[in-house]
Structure formats: structure tokens, C-alpha cells
Design an enzyme around this catalytic site. Structure first.
Site, PDB file in Angstrom:
ATOM      1  N   CYS A 111       0.833  -1.201   0.000  1.00  0.00           N
ATOM      2  CA  CYS A 111       0.000   0.000   0.000  1.00  0.00           C
ATOM      3  C   CYS A 111       0.871   1.256   0.000  1.00  0.00           C
ATOM      4  O   CYS A 111       1.719   1.430   0.883  1.00  0.00           O
ATOM      5  CB  CYS A 111      -0.919   0.000   1.211  1.00  0.00           C
ATOM      6  SG  CYS A 111      -2.017   1.433   1.257  1.00  0.00           S
ATOM      7  N   LYS A 153       2.511  -9.927  -0.727  1.00  0.00           N
ATOM      8  CA  LYS A 153       2.534  -9.001  -1.860  1.00  0.00           C
ATOM      9  C   LYS A 153       3.266  -7.728  -1.462  1.00  0.00           C
ATOM     10  O   LYS A 153       3.055  -7.197  -0.373  1.00  0.00           O
ATOM     11  CB  LYS A 153       1.106  -8.664  -2.311  1.00  0.00           C
ATOM     12  CG  LYS A 153       1.062  -7.787  -3.561  1.00  0.00           C
ATOM     13  CD  LYS A 153      -0.362  -7.434  -3.958  1.00  0.00           C
ATOM     14  CE  LYS A 153      -0.352  -6.517  -5.173  1.00  0.00           C
ATOM     15  NZ  LYS A 153      -1.705  -6.013  -5.504  1.00  0.00           N
ATOM     16  N   ASN A 215       2.209  -8.150 -11.067  1.00  0.00           N
ATOM     17  CA  ASN A 215       1.064  -7.258 -10.969  1.00  0.00           C
ATOM     18  C   ASN A 215       1.455  -5.899 -11.527  1.00  0.00           C
ATOM     19  O   ASN A 215       2.561  -5.428 -11.312  1.00  0.00           O
ATOM     20  CB  ASN A 215       0.644  -7.142  -9.499  1.00  0.00           C
ATOM     21  CG  ASN A 215      -0.464  -6.128  -9.239  1.00  0.00           C
ATOM     22  OD1 ASN A 215      -0.378  -5.343  -8.310  1.00  0.00           O
ATOM     23  ND2 ASN A 215      -1.500  -6.134 -10.047  1.00  0.00           N
ATOM     24  N   GLY A 216       0.525  -5.281 -12.262  1.00  0.00           N
ATOM     25  CA  GLY A 216       0.749  -3.936 -12.778  1.00  0.00           C
ATOM     26  C   GLY A 216       0.481  -3.827 -14.262  1.00  0.00           C
ATOM     27  O   GLY A 216       1.127  -4.507 -15.074  1.00  0.00           O
ATOM     28  N   ASP A 217      -0.508  -3.000 -14.629  1.00  0.00           N
ATOM     29  CA  ASP A 217      -0.822  -2.683 -16.029  1.00  0.00           C
ATOM     30  C   ASP A 217      -1.331  -3.886 -16.818  1.00  0.00           C
ATOM     31  O   ASP A 217      -1.019  -4.038 -18.001  1.00  0.00           O
ATOM     32  CB  ASP A 217       0.399  -2.073 -16.730  1.00  0.00           C
ATOM     33  CG  ASP A 217       0.786  -0.720 -16.165  1.00  0.00           C
ATOM     34  OD1 ASP A 217       0.019  -0.178 -15.342  1.00  0.00           O
ATOM     35  OD2 ASP A 217       1.856  -0.193 -16.523  1.00  0.00           O
TER      36      ASP A 217
END
EC number: 1.3.1.-
Length: 380
Positions: A111, A153, A215-217
Site C-alpha cells: 500500500c 505481496k 502485478n501492474g498494467d
């Protein structure tokens, strides 16, 4: 595509729904699963509930307990914890085990929100290597002897000068995590710019004994296939790409398993999906709050469709199911899914300096639990 094994869990498709505050509640997860069954024949991935705070779970705060609701047929049940303290982590994970609250525990160290990093939580915490390791070890200890795997994560790091992902992956695997997932941005990027998939490849080369997820896009099935091909990662975690597109998981499953992708929905089919989402939210929250929760989803659902500004505004103010039904009849059901609906969606924001506690960067091996970092509400 081979199944993805995370500890005792074997997923037919290497696709994970990322926890998103106020989004991935039981209503949204149920909708995603229903659409995958309808459009792909079965559910095959992992759908993670929105993040809950370990301390709030242990203290049984009513809002947090409500967030841990799972559907009667939901399996595996996946719960994500926000945590900063090994003792609280152990207590929360032990509670999950003893009360059979979930089948999988994920822990959030990604986060980037200033109110979180300012107190040493979220994406700031992996910089403290010793503390990070003790937290992971506590969750693994609490679940020892069970079939509940623990995963972790995190992000690339705090900023370009303070990358933490390689150490975090190594430490998490050494402490018994069953898999690690990397959001390929730093905390300072927040959700802006482009995810650096090269860092996923680096983590995959560095961590070889447990699965590495990227993870990402990922905004389309082709993105997921390309990420896995380019980085060698074992699976993908999808967040903002499914906003207003809960059927994306059927497309991802088809693409990664070599099947023909289902045809994108028409506006009439999207209207039916909106109605089902509203019904599920009303069942979970009550009709008044459920319909208020639906409002933020409307612009994502209608993105690219010629719905008209007046109707969009009315739907963004909808207050009950009867009113929603009337508004949905005004949508042209024959309009096909538009290409304009593709691409990035959801919050992006601007990059900026990461707020940290005073002296946070002085000693990465300091094991002291940051004061007050767990006094936040579940959901971020």
C-alpha cells in the site's frame, strides 16, 4: 498453461484478483466468479477479499468482521491482512485457522497511501528487513500443520533509491511463504506511469523456490499473456483492469489456457451485469448502502459506451433497485462493446515523495514495530 500451485491450493488458471478497498467485497467476487462460470465454463483463479487489518480482526471490529464474508460456494476463500506487528499477525492468523475463516492468507506490504507509509506500514515496511521477516514467520507459524498457505505481496520499493523487492522475496520465501507477488511500481509512483515488468523478471530470477506473481498494467487478456512470456512469472495479479469489467477473468482464463476468448458483452449484457451487481451489493450491505456502493462502478461499466451525460449522472445518483431498473431500460441493448473501453482505468494519481516516519531509513535491520501503524481501518 500449467496449473498454478500455491501451497495446498491448485489453481486451474494462474490468475489472482487483487484486493481493492471498497471493491473486492463478496458481491464483486461473486459476480466475477459467476461470469467466469457463464463465459468460460468454470472458476479457475483466486479471488481475494478486500484487505482487513490484523488488529481489527483480532479485536472483532464489526465492520472488519463483515468484510470477511464469503459466498456459500466460494472456494478457495482468500483473505488479505494488513499488518505491522509479528504478535498481532500471529494472533490474527491463528484466529483464521481456529475459526475456519479462510483457506488462504495473503499479506499486504504494497500500500502506497501516505497515511499508511507515514507510520511505517504498507510499502514502507519491507525496508525493515528483520521486522518484515518476523511478520511473515509469525503468519507461517500460526498456520503450521494446516492446508492454509501464506503469501506476500509487495512493491519494487519505496522509491528509485530504495528498492526492497529482491530482499523481500528472498526473506518471505525463506520464512515459509508459499508465493510472492510484485506490483512492479515503487511506492513513490503510486499508480502513475508504467509498471516496470523488468523488475518482475529480476525477482523471478532471484526467487526460485516459490511461485512469483506479477502485478501492474494488466488491462486485457493479451497483457497477462505478454507479462508471463516477457518475465517468466508464474501467474498474474489483476486489480484496476477489472473495474467495470468483472468478466475479464473469463477472458484471462481463456487466453492463458489456449481457448478462444468469449465475445465482449453488448450494452444490454452490461446492463444485466450492473443489475446483478446491484442485487448482490444490496444483499451484502442492504439496499440503501448497496446502491450507494454501486454508484462508483457506474462510470467504469459505461466507459466508452454512448450512454449520454444525463443518464450517466442519473445512474451515478441511483438510490434503489426500482430506480436502477428504470434507468437501465434507457440503455440501447444492441450496442457492441466499444474499443474505447480498453486501456487503463481506476485511480492513477501523481508520483510523489513517500511519507515515512522520522529516521525510518536509518537502520534497515531495526526490528521495532512502528508505533500506531496498525490503528487504521480495514480496507485501506
Amino acid at each position: 498453461m500449467s496449473p498454478l500451485r500455491i501451497g495446498s491450493l491448485e489453481l486451474k488458471s494462474p490468475v489472482v484478483l487483487a484486493p481493492m478497498a471498497g471493491i473486492t467485497n463478496v458481491a464483486f467476487r461473486t459476480l466475477c466468479r459467476e461470469l467466469e462460470i457463464e463465459r468460460a465454463g468454470s472458476t479457475s483463479g483466486l479471488y481475494v477479499c478486500e484487505m482487513v487489518t490484523a488488529r481489527a480482526l483480532v479485536e472483532r471490529q464489526p465492520a472488519t468482521m463483515h468484510m470477511t464474508t464469503f459466498g456459500p460456494d466460494e472456494t478457495p476463500r482468500s483473505l488479505q491482512l494488513y499488518t505491522v506487528d509479528p504478535d498481532t499477525t500471529y494472533a490474527a492468523a491463528k484466529m483464521i485457522v481456529d475459526e475456519n475463516l479462510a483457506d488462504h492468507i495473503d499479506m499486504n506490504f504494497g500500500c502506497p497511501v501516505p497515511k499508511v507509509t507515514r507510520k511505517g506500514g504498507g510499502a514502507a515496511l519491507p525496508y525493515k528487513r528483520t521486522l518484515f521477516g518476523r511478520i511473515v514467520a509469525a503468519a507461517v507459524k500460526a498456520t503450521a500443520g494446516t492446508d492454509i498457505p501464506v503469501t506476500v505481496k509487495f512493491r519494487v520499493g519505496i522509491d528509485e533509491d530504495h528498492h526492497t523487492h529482491l530482499d523481500a522475496g528472498r526473506i518471505a520465501a525463506a520464512e515459509g511463504a508459499a508465493a510472492v507477488a510484485l506490483h512492479a511500481r515503487t511506492a513513490s509512483q503510486r499508480y502513475s506511469g508504467t509498471a516496470d515488468w523488468g523488475e518482475i523478471a529480476r525477482l523471478k530470477e532471484h526467487v526460485t523456490d516459490v511461485p512469483v506473481l506479477g502485478n501492474g498494467d494488466i488491462f486485457a487478456a493479451e497483457d497477462a499473456a505478454r507479462m508471463m512470456a516477457d518475465t517468466g512469472c508464474d501467474g498474474v495479479v489483476v486489480g484496476r483492469g477489472c473495474l467495470g469489467r468483472p468478466w475479464l477473468f473469463a477472458e484471462l482464463s481463456a487466453a492463458l489456457n489456449g481457448r478462444e476468448q468469449p465475445t465482449p458483452p453488448t450494452l444490454g449484457e452490461v446492463a444485466s451485469i450492473i443489475r446483478r451487481h446491484a442485487e448482490l451489493l444490496a444483499a451484502h450491505h442492504g439496499e440503501d448502502k448497496g446502491l450507494r456502493e454501486l454508484r462508483k462502478h457506474v462510470s467504469w461499466y459505461l466507459r466508452g459506451f454512448p450512454a449520454g451525460s444525463e443518464l450517466r449522472v442519473a445512474m451515478a445518483l441511483v438510490s434503489n433497485l426500482t430506480e436502477l431498473d428504470d434507468l437501465l431500460t434507457k440503455l440501447d441493448p444492441t450496442i457492441p462493446f466499444p474499443k474505447d473501453a480498453e486501456g487503463p482505468r481506476g485511480r492513477q494519481g501523481s508520483p510523489g515523495k513517500v511519507a515515512l516516519p522520522d529516521g525510518w531509513l536509518d537502520d534497515p535491520d531495526d526490528p521495532v514495530v512502528p508505533a500506531g501503524a496498525d490503528l487504521m481501518h480495514s480496507g485501506g
